[in-house]
Design a protein around this motif. Structure first.
Motif, PDB file in Angstrom:
ATOM      1  N   GLU A  48       3.268   5.873  -2.793  1.00 55.08           N
ATOM      2  CA  GLU A  48       4.680   6.805  -3.252  1.00 55.08           C
ATOM      3  C   GLU A  48       4.613   6.606  -4.889  1.00 55.08           C
ATOM      4  O   GLU A  48       4.901   7.757  -5.417  1.00 55.08           O
ATOM      5  CB  GLU A  48       5.900   5.980  -2.766  1.00 55.08           C
ATOM      6  CG  GLU A  48       6.042   5.878  -1.260  1.00 55.08           C
ATOM      7  CD  GLU A  48       7.240   5.117  -0.993  1.00 55.08           C
ATOM      8  OE1 GLU A  48       8.198   5.104  -1.597  1.00 55.08           O
ATOM      9  OE2 GLU A  48       7.240   4.559   0.238  1.00 55.08           O
ATOM     10  N   THR A  49       4.219   5.788  -5.439  1.00 54.34           N
ATOM     11  CA  THR A  49       4.256   5.640  -6.905  1.00 54.34           C
ATOM     12  C   THR A  49       3.488   6.531  -7.407  1.00 54.34           C
ATOM     13  O   THR A  49       3.839   7.169  -8.396  1.00 54.34           O
ATOM     14  CB  THR A  49       3.914   4.307  -7.512  1.00 54.34           C
ATOM     15  OG1 THR A  49       4.998   3.321  -6.939  1.00 54.34           O
ATOM     16  CG2 THR A  49       4.079   3.965  -8.829  1.00 54.34           C
ATOM     17  N   ALA A  50       1.978   6.939  -6.870  1.00 50.98           N
ATOM     18  CA  ALA A  50       1.219   7.417  -7.333  1.00 50.98           C
ATOM     19  C   ALA A  50       1.658   8.859  -7.021  1.00 50.98           C
ATOM     20  O   ALA A  50       1.201   9.884  -8.060  1.00 50.98           O
ATOM     21  CB  ALA A  50      -0.400   7.162  -6.592  1.00 50.98           C
ATOM     22  N   ILE A  51       1.902   9.184  -6.086  1.00 44.10           N
ATOM     23  CA  ILE A  51       2.489  10.675  -5.920  1.00 44.10           C
ATOM     24  C   ILE A  51       3.545  11.113  -6.702  1.00 44.10           C
ATOM     25  O   ILE A  51       3.614  12.196  -7.103  1.00 44.10           O
ATOM     26  CB  ILE A  51       2.801  10.773  -4.184  1.00 44.10           C
ATOM     27  CG1 ILE A  51       1.757  10.624  -3.323  1.00 44.10           C
ATOM     28  CG2 ILE A  51       3.672  12.090  -3.887  1.00 44.10           C
ATOM     29  CD1 ILE A  51       2.355  10.487  -1.925  1.00 44.10           C
ATOM     30  N   LEU A  52       4.589  10.282  -6.943  1.00 43.98           N
ATOM     31  CA  LEU A  52       5.758  10.619  -7.763  1.00 43.98           C
ATOM     32  C   LEU A  52       5.275  10.680  -9.266  1.00 43.98           C
ATOM     33  O   LEU A  52       5.710  11.541  -9.916  1.00 43.98           O
ATOM     34  CB  LEU A  52       6.802   9.530  -7.734  1.00 43.98           C
ATOM     35  CG  LEU A  52       7.089   9.508  -6.044  1.00 43.98           C
ATOM     36  CD1 LEU A  52       8.481   8.130  -5.892  1.00 43.98           C
ATOM     37  CD2 LEU A  52       8.453  10.783  -6.042  1.00 43.98           C
ATOM     38  N   ALA A  53       4.268   9.986  -9.627  1.00 47.21           N
ATOM     39  CA  ALA A  53       3.823   9.740 -10.997  1.00 47.21           C
ATOM     40  C   ALA A  53       3.102  11.346 -11.073  1.00 47.21           C
ATOM     41  O   ALA A  53       3.156  11.944 -12.184  1.00 47.21           O
ATOM     42  CB  ALA A  53       2.789   8.938 -11.135  1.00 47.21           C
ATOM     43  N   GLY A  54       2.412  11.834 -10.201  1.00 50.06           N
ATOM     44  CA  GLY A  54       1.848  13.033 -10.168  1.00 50.06           C
ATOM     45  C   GLY A  54       2.953  14.097 -10.255  1.00 50.06           C
ATOM     46  O   GLY A  54       2.611  15.334 -10.636  1.00 50.06           O
ATOM     47  N   LEU A  55       4.218  14.095  -9.804  1.00 50.57           N
ATOM     48  CA  LEU A  55       5.085  14.891  -9.791  1.00 50.57           C
ATOM     49  C   LEU A  55       6.021  14.707 -11.232  1.00 50.57           C
ATOM     50  O   LEU A  55       6.890  15.405 -11.433  1.00 50.57           O
ATOM     51  CB  LEU A  55       6.195  14.794  -8.709  1.00 50.57           C
ATOM     52  CG  LEU A  55       5.457  15.105  -7.316  1.00 50.57           C
ATOM     53  CD1 LEU A  55       6.361  14.826  -6.069  1.00 50.57           C
ATOM     54  CD2 LEU A  55       5.271  16.661  -7.204  1.00 50.57           C
ATOM     55  N   GLY A  56       5.449  13.714 -11.973  1.00 50.18           N
ATOM     56  CA  GLY A  56       6.170  13.553 -13.243  1.00 50.18           C
ATOM     57  C   GLY A  56       7.344  12.688 -13.137  1.00 50.18           C
ATOM     58  O   GLY A  56       8.388  12.609 -13.934  1.00 50.18           O
ATOM     59  N   LEU A  57       7.583  11.958 -12.191  1.00 52.45           N
ATOM     60  CA  LEU A  57       8.656  11.049 -11.856  1.00 52.45           C
ATOM     61  C   LEU A  57       8.289   9.550 -11.955  1.00 52.45           C
ATOM     62  O   LEU A  57       7.286   9.007 -11.747  1.00 52.45           O
ATOM     63  CB  LEU A  57       9.241  11.270 -10.334  1.00 52.45           C
ATOM     64  CG  LEU A  57       9.729  12.953  -9.972  1.00 52.45           C
ATOM     65  CD1 LEU A  57      10.086  12.864  -8.829  1.00 52.45           C
ATOM     66  CD2 LEU A  57      10.915  13.025 -11.053  1.00 52.45           C
ATOM     67  N   ALA A  58       9.403   8.691 -12.182  1.00 56.22           N
ATOM     68  CA  ALA A  58       9.055   7.395 -12.821  1.00 56.22           C
ATOM     69  C   ALA A  58       8.902   6.418 -11.366  1.00 56.22           C
ATOM     70  O   ALA A  58       9.374   7.136 -10.195  1.00 56.22           O
ATOM     71  CB  ALA A  58      10.273   6.653 -13.362  1.00 56.22           C
ATOM     72  N   ASN A  59       8.215   5.285 -11.439  1.00 58.06           N
ATOM     73  CA  ASN A  59       8.062   4.566 -10.290  1.00 58.06           C
ATOM     74  C   ASN A  59       9.547   3.958  -9.820  1.00 58.06           C
ATOM     75  O   ASN A  59      10.116   3.321 -10.580  1.00 58.06           O
ATOM     76  CB  ASN A  59       7.150   3.345 -10.997  1.00 58.06           C
ATOM     77  CG  ASN A  59       6.958   2.250  -9.909  1.00 58.06           C
ATOM     78  OD1 ASN A  59       7.620   2.355  -8.680  1.00 58.06           O
ATOM     79  ND2 ASN A  59       6.203   1.401 -10.277  1.00 58.06           N
ATOM     80  N   PRO A  60       9.650   4.470  -8.523  1.00 57.60           N
ATOM     81  CA  PRO A  60      10.812   4.050  -7.991  1.00 57.60           C
ATOM     82  C   PRO A  60      11.135   2.555  -7.679  1.00 57.60           C
ATOM     83  O   PRO A  60      12.242   1.876  -7.286  1.00 57.60           O
ATOM     84  CB  PRO A  60      10.951   4.816  -6.392  1.00 57.60           C
ATOM     85  CG  PRO A  60       9.522   4.814  -6.338  1.00 57.60           C
ATOM     86  CD  PRO A  60       8.698   5.219  -7.549  1.00 57.60           C
ATOM     87  N   TYR A  61      10.017   1.702  -7.832  1.00 61.05           N
ATOM     88  CA  TYR A  61      10.051   0.373  -7.382  1.00 61.05           C
ATOM     89  C   TYR A  61       9.985  -0.614  -8.672  1.00 61.05           C
ATOM     90  O   TYR A  61      10.187  -1.763  -8.781  1.00 61.05           O
ATOM     91  CB  TYR A  61       8.940  -0.023  -6.489  1.00 61.05           C
ATOM     92  CG  TYR A  61       8.943   0.726  -5.410  1.00 61.05           C
ATOM     93  CD1 TYR A  61       9.978   0.224  -4.263  1.00 61.05           C
ATOM     94  CD2 TYR A  61       8.299   1.895  -4.832  1.00 61.05           C
ATOM     95  CE1 TYR A  61       9.940   0.987  -2.933  1.00 61.05           C
ATOM     96  CE2 TYR A  61       8.420   2.339  -3.660  1.00 61.05           C
ATOM     97  CZ  TYR A  61       9.225   2.198  -2.729  1.00 61.05           C
ATOM     98  OH  TYR A  61       9.306   2.724  -1.567  1.00 61.05           O
ATOM     99  N   ALA A  83       0.964  -1.260   0.000  1.00 59.02           N
ATOM    100  CA  ALA A  83      -0.129  -0.232  -0.136  1.00 59.02           C
ATOM    101  C   ALA A  83       0.890   1.343   0.027  1.00 59.02           C
ATOM    102  O   ALA A  83       0.397   2.176  -0.726  1.00 59.02           O
ATOM    103  CB  ALA A  83      -0.871  -0.014   1.217  1.00 59.02           C
ATOM    104  N   MET A  84       1.857   1.314   0.767  1.00 58.59           N
ATOM    105  CA  MET A  84       2.707   2.568   0.857  1.00 58.59           C
ATOM    106  C   MET A  84       3.580   2.707  -0.614  1.00 58.59           C
ATOM    107  O   MET A  84       3.718   3.770  -0.799  1.00 58.59           O
ATOM    108  CB  MET A  84       3.827   2.509   2.145  1.00 58.59           C
ATOM    109  CG  MET A  84       4.642   3.406   2.363  1.00 58.59           C
ATOM    110  SD  MET A  84       5.552   3.442   3.832  1.00 58.59           S
ATOM    111  CE  MET A  84       6.360   4.878   3.852  1.00 58.59           C
ATOM    112  N   GLU A  85       4.014   1.436  -1.019  1.00 62.10           N
ATOM    113  CA  GLU A  85       4.690   1.597  -2.292  1.00 62.10           C
ATOM    114  C   GLU A  85       3.742   2.082  -3.251  1.00 62.10           C
ATOM    115  O   GLU A  85       4.173   2.919  -4.338  1.00 62.10           O
ATOM    116  CB  GLU A  85       5.181   0.294  -2.679  1.00 62.10           C
ATOM    117  CG  GLU A  85       6.452  -0.236  -1.962  1.00 62.10           C
ATOM    118  CD  GLU A  85       6.909  -1.341  -2.571  1.00 62.10           C
ATOM    119  OE1 GLU A  85       6.769  -1.945  -3.588  1.00 62.10           O
ATOM    120  OE2 GLU A  85       7.934  -2.003  -1.787  1.00 62.10           O
ATOM    121  N   ALA A  86       2.650   1.591  -3.283  1.00 62.24           N
ATOM    122  CA  ALA A  86       1.488   2.086  -4.241  1.00 62.24           C
ATOM    123  C   ALA A  86       1.117   3.651  -4.217  1.00 62.24           C
ATOM    124  O   ALA A  86       1.232   4.372  -5.346  1.00 62.24           O
ATOM    125  CB  ALA A  86       0.223   1.375  -4.341  1.00 62.24           C
TER     126      ALA A  86
END
Length: 154
Positions: A138-151, A133-136
């Motif tokens: 983080e991934t959504a927040i970073l995508a909203g910032l235009g950054l790739a999935n860190p995982y 859940a936490m990884e998901a």
């Protein structure tokens, strides 16, 4: 936009200018605000970038783990007013960014989001479901910032 009181601090160490350049205040504020949940009305966050010695000392004293880790979160209050200190260990962050072949600033963005989620009660060490859940999130927040999935694995 959530009001954010931000203190951005850099310890004295040889590569500090490189890390300071990767962490302009306006970007740090943007990354942290993106990580704050809908129930947060205000946040007071101090971000401190440290060397390996300070990072290891803090991790040893507060988590009983005798090594420098990438980010430590000290949370003092949760929503609606989040108060926390985020400590980032510059040499660890730089090494990880190089190993992941990603820009230093992008890795800092991920770790700041990660730390801000911890400050709001998210925890990846309690169970596999919580970690996912936490990884998901983080991934959504970073995508909203235009950054790739860190995982994402290549």
């Amino acid at each position: 936009m959530v009001p954010l009181s931000l203190s951005l601090q850099f310890a004295r160490f040889p590569d500090a200018p490189l890390h300071r350049a990767a962490l302009p205040r306006h970007k740090v504020a943007r990354w942290l605000r993106a990580a704050l949940g809908d129930d947060v009305q205000m946040a007071e966050i101090a971000v401190r970038v440290v060397d390996a010695e300070e990072g290891q000392r803090l991790n040893r004293e507060f988590r009983q783990k005798d090594y420098a880790t990438n980010v430590l979160t000290f949370d003092y209050s949760g929503a609606p007013v989040v108060a926390a200190d985020l400590v980032l260990c510059a040499p660890v962050v730089a090494r990880e960014a190089a190993e992941l072949d990603k820009p230093l600033a992008d890795h800092y963005a991920h770790l700041l989001v990660h730390g801000a989620l911890h400050a709001q009660g998210w925890d990846h060490e309690t169970s596999e479901a919580d970690a996912e859940a936490m990884e998901a999130r983080e991934t959504a927040i970073l995508a909203g910032l235009g950054l790739a999935n860190p995982y994402a694995r290549d």
